[in-house]
Design a protein around this motif. Structure first.
Motif, mmCIF file in Angstrom:
data_model
loop_
_atom_site.group_PDB
_atom_site.id
_atom_site.type_symbol
_atom_site.label_atom_id
_atom_site.label_comp_id
_atom_site.label_asym_id
_atom_site.label_seq_id
_atom_site.Cartn_x
_atom_site.Cartn_y
_atom_site.Cartn_z
ATOM 1 N N UNK A 1 -21.014 11.630 -7.804
ATOM 2 C CA UNK A 1 -21.668 10.957 -6.678
ATOM 3 C C UNK A 1 -21.528 9.442 -6.799
ATOM 4 N N UNK A 2 -21.667 8.943 -8.015
ATOM 5 C CA UNK A 2 -21.576 7.495 -8.275
ATOM 6 C C UNK A 2 -20.196 6.960 -7.858
ATOM 7 N N UNK A 3 -19.156 7.702 -8.199
ATOM 8 C CA UNK A 3 -17.813 7.262 -7.836
ATOM 9 C C UNK A 3 -17.543 7.415 -6.343
ATOM 10 N N UNK A 4 -18.128 8.446 -5.730
ATOM 11 C CA UNK A 4 -17.919 8.671 -4.305
ATOM 12 C C UNK A 4 -18.537 7.571 -3.454
ATOM 13 N N UNK A 5 -19.575 6.937 -3.965
ATOM 14 C CA UNK A 5 -20.246 5.884 -3.208
ATOM 15 C C UNK A 5 -19.384 4.632 -3.074
ATOM 16 N N UNK A 6 -18.463 4.414 -4.003
ATOM 17 C CA UNK A 6 -17.671 3.183 -3.974
ATOM 18 C C UNK A 6 -16.320 3.440 -4.647
ATOM 19 N N UNK A 7 -15.223 3.516 -3.859
ATOM 20 C CA UNK A 7 -13.894 3.762 -4.445
ATOM 21 C C UNK A 7 -13.488 2.722 -5.486
ATOM 22 N N UNK A 8 -14.058 1.516 -5.422
ATOM 23 C CA UNK A 8 -13.692 0.491 -6.401
ATOM 24 C C UNK A 8 -14.106 0.891 -7.808
ATOM 25 N N UNK A 9 -15.119 1.727 -7.942
ATOM 26 C CA UNK A 9 -15.539 2.198 -9.253
ATOM 27 C C UNK A 9 -14.469 3.098 -9.852
ATOM 28 N N UNK A 10 -13.788 3.862 -8.995
ATOM 29 C CA UNK A 10 -12.691 4.698 -9.482
ATOM 30 C C UNK A 10 -11.564 3.798 -9.978
ATOM 31 N N UNK A 11 -11.271 2.761 -9.214
ATOM 32 C CA UNK A 11 -10.209 1.842 -9.615
ATOM 33 C C UNK A 11 -10.573 1.129 -10.916
ATOM 34 N N UNK A 12 -11.865 0.865 -11.100
ATOM 35 C CA UNK A 12 -12.309 0.211 -12.340
ATOM 36 C C UNK A 12 -11.993 1.081 -13.550
ATOM 37 N N UNK A 13 -12.182 2.407 -13.392
ATOM 38 C CA UNK A 13 -11.838 3.328 -14.477
ATOM 39 C C UNK A 13 -10.332 3.344 -14.704
ATOM 40 N N UNK A 14 -9.580 3.446 -13.605
ATOM 41 C CA UNK A 14 -8.129 3.527 -13.724
ATOM 42 C C UNK A 14 -7.553 2.283 -14.389
ATOM 43 N N UNK A 15 -8.161 1.140 -14.108
ATOM 44 C CA UNK A 15 -7.627 -0.107 -14.646
ATOM 45 C C UNK A 15 -7.791 -0.226 -16.157
ATOM 46 N N UNK A 16 -8.618 0.648 -16.723
ATOM 47 C CA UNK A 16 -8.857 0.576 -18.162
ATOM 48 C C UNK A 16 -7.988 1.554 -18.960
ATOM 49 N N UNK A 17 -7.108 2.238 -18.307
ATOM 50 C CA UNK A 17 -6.216 3.185 -18.980
ATOM 51 C C UNK A 17 -4.886 2.487 -19.271
#
Length: 511
Positions: free
Chosen positions: A69-85
């Motif tokens: 739910x937390x990630x669904x509220x803001x796609x930028x949070x998903x990108x924040x995770x991706x940027x750390x890989x």
């Protein structure tokens, strides 16, 4: 490929340098030098998820509990995770799969590889790690550097010894493009077939006749050879077979045709649809099946849920592959109710007078001949003529004259007894044929007609209805035409008497 690779695209403005740095940092990793990694016939990626692990720790401290739910509220949070890989290495099969010359070429063009729904796939992977799993699985869509779609089955595993920090994650990307393409093609084909079924402009039924097949086979095993005679004698067998029809599916037009709000209601009320006048054609259908006729056409009668009769053209077919047990058959029903009504009306017009709705001259002549051949005798013939029609037409118009004719038809129709026939044989002349009736019966009919004329004149003000009638009775051996002529002469005698009684009172001309 997973959003694992998206990470490089998101995190660095210089992906090639970032990837090279990652590869350098991992250059001494035993896994990379291992021949199994290098020669594996499947796409392998070695990645560093420690940045994702650190981000998860921070979010938990901030009170996040439902990551999806937390990630669904803001796609930028998903990108924040991706940027750390960080991508540490890929094997040669990966470069070949994606059409890249080397790792730098692949990383430089990750924006072509990862697009569209990739972030949604990445959410599924992150949630699995968040929930404590030591890896993840997902289904993703990537694209080669040449733009070709790749369907990939992904499996990521945190390598032993790195469970605490997630510094080493091995990702396996299995190319399932061929399988998924076939699945999509099958789905399209099924959707197409379903669309044709659902939106067909005729009623379509998918049914199971296997129970009927077993019943017919049981009868055959009993040594029955003439199935028609068997069904004539055992009507209960036909009724039982009708009850054994199993409906699997119907299309939308069927619901509309039978007045059903939904499939469940239609299937629950099948006994209201399959009944009465359906039995005779259904018996013929069973006889055809007995003789191996697995495709049939015939006209049948079913019933709408509101009780209306539906005249239908039925096409029945046991589908290919189900000839041995009849467990899958298709029935197509075309509504011909309007056509049957039109045919019935045309037949009615061919034998009836359109104005009075009584039988016409053609029917009268045919019935007269039939009675002469077959009786039953005695046969009473009454000829009736409408008095004064010509004067009414001349003075008041033909519409008023037609009204008098309709009233005469009403009177004679109400006077009719079972078995007798009444016809309009000319402009103002009618005939009543009464099989099995003697002189007394003819006189009683005339008395009934007189009473009904009196009632009719009380009901209709204005021009009075007046009838002249004569009768005669035929015995075996008599010519019916001669008997009708005798009744006609008596009618004219009654007509002359009627006009003589009106002399001196502006009596109308005889008409």
């Amino acid at each position: 490929m997973s959003s694992t690779l998206e990470a490089t695209a998101f995190v660095s403005r210089d992906p090639a340098r970032s990837a090279a740095a990652g590869a350098g940092a991992a250059g001494h990793d035993p896994l990379i030098r291992d021949a199994t990694f290098q020669l594996a016939p499947i796409s392998l990626w070695l990645e560093d998820f420690s940045g994702v692990r650190a981000l998860f720790t921070r979010w938990r401290a901030e009170g996040v509990t439902d990551l999806g739910r937390w990630l669904a509220e803001d796609p930028e949070r998903v990108r924040a995770c991706a940027s750390r890989i960080r991508v540490l290495a890929v094997n040669p099969h990966t470069l070949a799969l994606f059409g890249a010359r080397d790792l730098g070429h692949l990383v430089d063009n990750l924006q072509q590889v990862f697009r569209d729904e990739m972030l949604q796939t990445h959410v599924q992977e992150l949630v699995q790690l968040w929930e404590g799993q030591q890896g993840f699985t997902s289904q993703a869509v990537n694209y080669t550097l040449q733009g070709q779609r790749l369907d990939l089955a992904l499996r990521g595993t945190i390598l032993p010894g790195h469970e605490a920090g997630w510094e080493r994650v091995l990702l396996c990307a299995d190319d399932v493009t061929e399988r998924e393409s076939a699945r999509r093609a099958q789905a399209v084909s099924e959707a197409y077939a379903r669309g044709i079924f659902e939106h067909s402009p005729v009623s379509l039924w998918v049914e199971d006749f296997s129970a009927i097949k077993r019943l017919i086979d049981d009868v055959r095993e009993q040594g029955i050879q003439d199935f028609r005679v068997f069904t004539d004698v055992h009507e209960a067998f036909v009724h039982r077979c009708m009850r054994e029809i199993r409906v699997i599916d119907v299309n939308r037009y069927t619901l509309e045709m039978f007045g059903a709000p939904d499939r469940a209601t239609l299937l629950r009320r099948l006994p209201d649809i399959f009944r009465d006048r359906m039995r005779a054609p259904f018996k013929e259908q069973l006889i055809d099946l007995w003789h191996g006729k697995l495709f049939q056409q015939r006209e049948v009668v079913n019933y709408a849920l509101g009780g209306e009769e539906l005249h239908l053209h039925l096409q029945f077919s046991v589908l290919p592959g189900y000839e041995r047990d009849w467990s899958l058959v298709q029935v197509a029903l075309t509504d011909i109710t309007a056509r049957k009504k039109a045919e019935a009306y045309l037949e009615f017009l061919g034998r009836h007078d359109a104005l009075t709705k009584l039988c016409n001259r053609a029917f009268y002549d045919e019935e007269l001949n039939r009675l002469e051949r077959r009786g039953p005798f005695p046969v009473a013939v009454i000829i009736v003529d409408l008095n004064g029609l010509k004067q009414v037409n001349d003075l008041l118009g033909h519409a008023t004259g037609d009204g008098l004719l309709r009233r005469a038809g009403e009177v004679l129709g109400k006077a009719a007894t079972p078995g007798c026939h009444i016809a309009r044989t000319g402009g103002d002349e009618f005939a009543v044929l009464m099989p099995g009736t003697d002189e007394r019966g003819a006189e009683q009919m005339l008395e009934q007609i007189d009473r009904l004329v009196e009632v009719n004149n009380q009901f209709y003000p204005g021009v009075a209805l007046s009838l002249a009638a004569g009768w005669a009775v035929a015995r075996p051996g008599d010519r019916m035409e001669a008997i009708a002529h005798r009744a006609d002469e008596r009618m004219y005698e009654a007509k002359r008497t009627h006009y003589r009684a009106r002399i001196g009172r502006d009596a109308p001309d005889a008409g």
